[in-house]
Write an enzyme that holds these catalytic residues in place. Sequence first.
Site, mmCIF file in Angstrom:
data_model
loop_
_atom_site.group_PDB
_atom_site.id
_atom_site.type_symbol
_atom_site.label_atom_id
_atom_site.label_comp_id
_atom_site.label_asym_id
_atom_site.label_seq_id
_atom_site.Cartn_x
_atom_site.Cartn_y
_atom_site.Cartn_z
ATOM 1 N N SER A 38 0.961 -1.454 0.018
ATOM 2 C CA SER A 38 0.073 -0.380 -0.053
ATOM 3 C C SER A 38 0.945 1.456 -0.100
ATOM 4 O O SER A 38 1.619 1.386 0.650
ATOM 5 C CB SER A 38 -0.896 -0.125 1.284
ATOM 6 O OG SER A 38 -1.514 -1.042 1.849
ATOM 7 N N HIS A 92 -4.137 -0.405 -4.166
ATOM 8 C CA HIS A 92 -3.667 -1.978 -5.092
ATOM 9 C C HIS A 92 -4.361 -1.588 -6.800
ATOM 10 O O HIS A 92 -4.890 -2.048 -6.640
ATOM 11 C CB HIS A 92 -3.751 -2.550 -4.396
ATOM 12 C CG HIS A 92 -3.443 -2.556 -3.238
ATOM 13 N ND1 HIS A 92 -2.626 -3.778 -2.852
ATOM 14 C CD2 HIS A 92 -3.550 -2.241 -2.135
ATOM 15 C CE1 HIS A 92 -2.181 -3.668 -1.618
ATOM 16 N NE2 HIS A 92 -3.144 -2.776 -0.534
ATOM 17 N N HIS A 109 -5.108 -10.162 -1.538
ATOM 18 C CA HIS A 109 -5.410 -10.231 0.523
ATOM 19 C C HIS A 109 -6.404 -10.925 0.419
ATOM 20 O O HIS A 109 -7.626 -10.901 0.149
ATOM 21 C CB HIS A 109 -5.672 -8.601 1.081
ATOM 22 C CG HIS A 109 -4.710 -7.762 1.486
ATOM 23 N ND1 HIS A 109 -4.647 -6.673 -0.277
ATOM 24 C CD2 HIS A 109 -3.564 -7.104 1.603
ATOM 25 C CE1 HIS A 109 -3.449 -5.785 -0.489
ATOM 26 N NE2 HIS A 109 -3.246 -5.695 0.981
ATOM 27 N N TYR A 168 -7.944 -10.695 3.664
ATOM 28 C CA TYR A 168 -9.387 -10.019 4.174
ATOM 29 C C TYR A 168 -10.301 -9.562 3.009
ATOM 30 O O TYR A 168 -11.853 -9.341 3.108
ATOM 31 C CB TYR A 168 -9.068 -8.653 4.398
ATOM 32 C CG TYR A 168 -8.004 -7.355 3.873
ATOM 33 C CD1 TYR A 168 -9.312 -6.840 2.696
ATOM 34 C CD2 TYR A 168 -6.821 -6.954 4.387
ATOM 35 C CE1 TYR A 168 -8.173 -5.886 2.329
ATOM 36 C CE2 TYR A 168 -6.063 -6.371 3.926
ATOM 37 C CZ TYR A 168 -6.561 -5.142 2.977
ATOM 38 O OH TYR A 168 -5.987 -4.551 2.103
ATOM 39 N N GLU A 169 -9.829 -9.043 1.619
ATOM 40 C CA GLU A 169 -10.955 -9.274 0.286
ATOM 41 C C GLU A 169 -11.338 -10.916 0.257
ATOM 42 O O GLU A 169 -12.325 -10.041 -0.546
ATOM 43 C CB GLU A 169 -9.695 -9.295 -1.125
ATOM 44 C CG GLU A 169 -9.078 -8.146 -0.640
ATOM 45 C CD GLU A 169 -8.324 -8.021 -2.250
ATOM 46 O OE1 GLU A 169 -8.937 -7.206 -3.613
ATOM 47 O OE2 GLU A 169 -6.866 -7.617 -1.610
ATOM 48 N N ALA A 172 2.836 -1.766 3.764
ATOM 49 C CA ALA A 172 3.067 -1.070 4.944
ATOM 50 C C ALA A 172 2.542 -2.161 6.567
ATOM 51 O O ALA A 172 1.812 -2.741 5.702
ATOM 52 C CB ALA A 172 1.735 -0.036 4.422
ATOM 53 N N MET A 181 -1.372 -7.201 7.588
ATOM 54 C CA MET A 181 -2.664 -7.807 6.888
ATOM 55 C C MET A 181 -1.705 -8.771 5.801
ATOM 56 O O MET A 181 -3.092 -8.993 4.845
ATOM 57 C CB MET A 181 -3.411 -7.179 6.142
ATOM 58 C CG MET A 181 -4.079 -6.318 7.369
ATOM 59 S SD MET A 181 -5.453 -5.442 7.330
ATOM 60 C CE MET A 181 -5.877 -3.753 8.554
ATOM 61 N N SER A 182 -0.195 -8.466 5.259
ATOM 62 C CA SER A 182 -0.059 -8.728 4.005
ATOM 63 C C SER A 182 1.468 -10.045 3.912
ATOM 64 O O SER A 182 1.482 -10.120 5.391
ATOM 65 C CB SER A 182 -0.256 -8.753 3.096
ATOM 66 O OG SER A 182 1.142 -7.118 3.344
ATOM 67 N N ASN A 199 2.466 4.192 10.414
ATOM 68 C CA ASN A 199 1.387 4.376 11.451
ATOM 69 C C ASN A 199 2.525 3.477 12.473
ATOM 70 O O ASN A 199 2.866 2.956 12.793
ATOM 71 C CB ASN A 199 0.129 4.482 11.423
ATOM 72 C CG ASN A 199 0.216 2.824 11.398
ATOM 73 O OD1 ASN A 199 0.369 2.094 10.724
ATOM 74 N ND2 ASN A 199 -0.909 1.951 12.094
ATOM 75 N N HIS A 207 -7.222 4.148 6.610
ATOM 76 C CA HIS A 207 -6.295 3.842 5.489
ATOM 77 C C HIS A 207 -4.935 5.171 4.653
ATOM 78 O O HIS A 207 -4.226 4.939 3.612
ATOM 79 C CB HIS A 207 -7.258 3.110 4.573
ATOM 80 C CG HIS A 207 -6.588 2.498 3.238
ATOM 81 N ND1 HIS A 207 -5.292 1.770 3.577
ATOM 82 C CD2 HIS A 207 -6.636 3.169 1.949
ATOM 83 C CE1 HIS A 207 -5.375 1.200 2.167
ATOM 84 N NE2 HIS A 207 -6.269 1.871 1.120
HETATM 85 N N1 HPA Z 1 -2.274 -2.648 11.237
HETATM 86 C C1 HPA Z 1 -2.407 -3.620 10.430
HETATM 87 N N2 HPA Z 1 -2.085 -3.380 9.141
HETATM 88 C C2 HPA Z 1 -1.047 -1.761 8.656
HETATM 89 C C3 HPA Z 1 -1.393 -1.425 9.829
HETATM 90 C C4 HPA Z 1 -1.790 -1.415 10.705
HETATM 91 O O1 HPA Z 1 -1.277 -0.938 12.059
HETATM 92 N N3 HPA Z 1 -0.818 0.101 8.931
HETATM 93 C C5 HPA Z 1 -0.541 -0.423 8.065
HETATM 94 N N4 HPA Z 1 -1.318 -1.606 7.478
#
Ligand code: HPA
Length: 275
Positions: free
Chosen positions: A29, A60, A82, A84-85, A112, A210-211, A234, A246
């Site tokens: 991302s 993406h 992903h 989650y998709e 990310a 998440m990946s 973050n 996001h």
């Molecule tokens: N958690 C999960 N996935 C992420 C985060 C997070 O804080 N930041 C970027 N992808």
Amino acid sequence: MTYQERILAAVEYLRPFAQGCVCALTLGSGLSGFTERASGTTVIPYGDIPGFPVSTVPGHAGKMIIGTVAGKKILIMNGRFHFYEGHAPAEIALPVRVMKRLGIRTLILTNAAGGVNTALSPGSMMLISDHINLSGMNPLIGPNDEKDGPRFPDISHLYDPRLLSLAEETASSLGIPLKRGVYCMMSGPSYETPAEIRMIRLLGGDAVGMSTVPEAIAACHAGIRCLAISCITNMAAGILDQPITHEEVLEAGRSGAARFQSLLEGIIGKLSIAD
Ligand code: HPA
């Protein structure tokens, strides 16, 4: 088409473009700006590749780009699939299995991630030395075809020790701080709760996302060497008293982009086809 037929269809389609690629690179991302560093590119939307899944997330783009970076021909996946998709585990493994049949022996994964270890800060990068898979899924679940790899693969050296050293040497020669850490995969798509982040820290996780883990496992299974880098976008939930969005994740990816791109370019320049 059966699963194996889909792999073969994608390989047949991509082979004329992808012949001789030194490595594959998956962009996470906010990191798709790296594609601008590639020259002589062929751009192939995933939808054009027979047998390929199609991605759905903003940020993406869902394109394969074959081009030259630092004098090396590489295959870039700009956009990934992903869990989650709603993709089945084997769908996430499919592009990696296609890479293997194209003769690609090295895969660089980027993502990310949220910083769990407070030594990390937004904009910094972390070299993934190991992972904890808390997603509840594994990309190898389902029937195993020995053509893809063994039923019970050893993944104790999933993140290739030689590639880890090469990334560290490259970072230090470019003056870019890069520490090793453990990446923890959660399924998403919600970000984590503060209690989950405290748990991840107790378990030894340094960053959360998440990946990456499914592609890394599929690569190891296929005998592809793997290097993975997180861009910390973050601090994870509960570390700072502010919400995670996001947009923030995409923006931090873009603002750390120059260093990230130089690092990747430096690493790719040191790879050879024999790797
Ligand atoms: N958690 C999960 N996935 C992420 C985060 C997070 O804080 N930041 C970027 N992808």
